[in-house]
Structure formats: C-alpha cells, structure tokens
Design an enzyme around this catalytic site. Structure first.
Site, PDB file in Angstrom:
ATOM      1  N   ASP A 174     -17.521  11.968  -8.476  1.00 49.96           N
ATOM      2  CA  ASP A 174     -17.756  10.525  -8.434  1.00 49.96           C
ATOM      3  C   ASP A 174     -17.265   9.838  -9.701  1.00 49.96           C
ATOM      4  O   ASP A 174     -16.836  10.483 -10.661  1.00 49.96           O
ATOM      5  CB  ASP A 174     -19.250  10.251  -8.252  1.00 49.96           C
ATOM      6  CG  ASP A 174     -19.736  10.507  -6.832  1.00 49.96           C
ATOM      7  OD1 ASP A 174     -18.889  10.611  -5.938  1.00 49.96           O
ATOM      8  OD2 ASP A 174     -20.959  10.597  -6.634  1.00 49.96           O
TER       9      ASP A 174
ATOM     10  N   LYS B 127     -17.224   5.573  -6.070  1.00 52.03           N
ATOM     11  CA  LYS B 127     -17.537   4.233  -5.568  1.00 52.03           C
ATOM     12  C   LYS B 127     -18.046   3.404  -6.737  1.00 52.03           C
ATOM     13  O   LYS B 127     -19.004   3.773  -7.394  1.00 52.03           O
ATOM     14  CB  LYS B 127     -18.606   4.287  -4.469  1.00 52.03           C
ATOM     15  CG  LYS B 127     -18.199   5.051  -3.221  1.00 52.03           C
ATOM     16  CD  LYS B 127     -19.357   5.121  -2.240  1.00 52.03           C
ATOM     17  CE  LYS B 127     -18.944   5.816  -0.955  1.00 52.03           C
ATOM     18  NZ  LYS B 127     -18.597   7.228  -1.179  1.00 52.03           N
TER      19      LYS B 127
ATOM     20  N   MET C  72     -28.975   0.146  -9.776  1.00 58.05           N
ATOM     21  CA  MET C  72     -27.956  -0.735  -9.187  1.00 58.05           C
ATOM     22  C   MET C  72     -28.522  -2.122  -8.888  1.00 58.05           C
ATOM     23  O   MET C  72     -28.179  -2.738  -7.886  1.00 58.05           O
ATOM     24  CB  MET C  72     -27.381  -0.103  -7.910  1.00 58.05           C
ATOM     25  CG  MET C  72     -26.754   1.263  -8.121  1.00 58.05           C
ATOM     26  SD  MET C  72     -26.326   2.138  -6.587  1.00 58.05           S
ATOM     27  CE  MET C  72     -27.953   2.701  -6.055  1.00 58.05           C
TER      28      MET C  72
END
Length: 284
Positions: free
Chosen positions: A62, A84, A199
């Site tokens: 990632d 991502k 997030m």
C-alpha cells in the site's frame, strides 16, 4: 538490492491487472500473508512481519508503507503497488483481490503488506474472504495500528484511569464505500470516554458538529496527529468547537489521526519517541 521502482503516475495504472485470467477455486501451492506494516516507523514492525518480508517471493503493498520497509524484501521479489490515497489514482479493490489469487498460483510466499493492522480499517477481512473463496491459503499477521501508535508518539495515551476507561476506534472517511451504513456520530458522543478517528480530517467539520449535536461538550479536548511516527509528524490540540478551523488554518493534511476526549489532557510529551526518518512511495 534492486533499485526501488516508484508507482507509475499513468492514469491507466490501476487497470494494469485487468488482463488477469479469471480464477476460480483451484489448487494453489502458495500462501498469502496479510501483514500489518505498522504506522510507519520501521522499528515498529513485528518480528514475524520482518521475517516474512525478508523471505517473500511476491509483495503487494500500500501507499503508507515506507521504502525503508520495502527494502527488506529480497532482490528477486516480484512487487506490485496497489495503494489508495485521496487525490491519487487508486487500484480498485477487485483488481487487488485478483492479483493476490494470481500470485498465489506462482509463488510460495506472497506478502500483502498493509499500513497499520490488516483487520482494522484495512480491508483485510475482505481480502481474506476472497482468498479463501478461491481456494488460497491465507494467514493474517497483526500489526501496530496508527490509532494507538500515532497518539503514543505524541505522548498521548488513548486510555487513562483518570480520563478514560473506554475508547472507540472509528473511520471518518465514509466515502470509501457508500453501501456501508453511515457512522452515527451523535450516538458515539455518549457511547465512549474517548474516540480515535481514522481518515477523519477531510470530514472533521461535520464530525465535530455531529458530536456536539449528540451532547459532547464544545470544550472537549481534541488532538490531531499528522504523519504519526514518521518525519514530519506534528500535533495540534484544540477544543472540539474549534478543532476543524484550527486544523484548516494550520494546513493539517492526511494521513492524520484524531483523538477526542479527556485523555488528550493526559499528554506527557517527555515520553514521546523520535519520529523515524523515512521515505514514502507517495510523498505526504
């Protein structure tokens, strides 16, 4: 050690796995390890993660994994970047699932390396289910999650006998999958002594408003920790009613962890470790 190949900025990059053959349940000689890379500081890797990285045949990783961790893999290792990040081209989850199945048919040891812990907001459960469905052996290797490590590197405990006996870990990035039920922030306002929000920076104004609408005091202490455990880490403290505007004024950016609750007042800066000097595949 072969030089690190940075992910291609080509917009068509996320489709590069589209040509993989469809795979149904079959015999797969390899095993896929869903490995937690921790929050960024390479010294927070578990011993098992280090051992697997040092011997794997294929690596699928990632965007929040530093190059210093990637450099642990053998020279012959086949690498695939599937990160991502908001504002960057991302590999769709079905493509990541497909490449894991395909690699397991060709390699004995495949490491799927994820920032933090694979089973905490990391889609590790989805990938494990997909691999089992297709007859692939899979094993999870837990990692240190940013929701604990980032506050710790700022000297903030997420629980404390005087300030919080319960803590809730929650994602603030609800656009990841619109099919998922929305977070009921108003209920969370009274459900736990503290909140650790992953997030959540982009949606922080709405989150703060909803928590206050649910009864949480506007004067509740809040901390935002950006780039926890790695170079560039910084920490902002403010009350709930002001935190979103303060974060905007001081140009805080992702990745950031938000801690809400009286535990923030228990910060002991003297115990905070030095953030690690690392390089990320996609710069912060």
């Amino acid at each position: 050690m072969a030089p690190f190949a940075a992910p291609s900025p080509d917009p068509s990059g996320p489709d590069r796995f589209a040509g993989l053959p469809a795979v149904t349940t079959a015999d797969h000689s390899g095993i896929v390890y869903l490995v937690g890379a921790g929050p960024g500081d390479p010294e927070l890797l578990t011993l098992k993660a280090h051992r697997l990285l040092s011997s794997c045949d294929a690596l699928v990783y990632d965007s929040l994994v530093p190059r210093e961790v990637l450099d642990l893999v053998p020279e012959h290792c086949e690498r695939h970047f599937v990160g991502k990040r908001r504002g960057h081209h991302s590999v769709p989850q079905p493509s990541t699932n497909a490449v894991l199945v395909e690699l397991s048919a060709r390699h004995a040891c495949v490491v799927r390396l994820k920032g933090g812990d694979p089973f905490l907001f990391g889609r590790g459960g989805e990938e494990a289910a997909h691999l089992v469905k297709h007859g692939v052996r899979v094993e999870v290797v837990p990692g240190v999650t940013a929701g604990i490590a980032a506050p710790a590197y700022a000297g903030i405990p997420v629980t404390h006998r005087r300030a919080g006996s319960s803590v809730t870990f929650v994602t603030g990035h609800e656009e990841i999958d619109k099919r998922r039920p929305s977070v009921n922030w108003r209920s969370l306002a009274s459900a736990s002594d503290g909140l650790v929000i992953y997030m959540g920076l982009h949606n922080l104004p709405r989150i703060a408003d909803e928590l206050m609408a649910g009864g949480l005091s506007p004067d509740t202490p809040v901390a935002v920790i950006q780039q926890g455990t790695v170079a560039g880490q910084r920490c902002l403290q403010a009350v709930l009613s002001e935190i979103a505007e303060r974060a905007r004024q001081e140009q805080f950016a992702s990745p950031s962890i938000v801690v809400v609750g009286d535990v923030v007042k228990e910060q002991i800066s003297a115990c905070a470790p030095e953030p690690a000097a690392v390089t990320m595949p996609i710069p912060f």
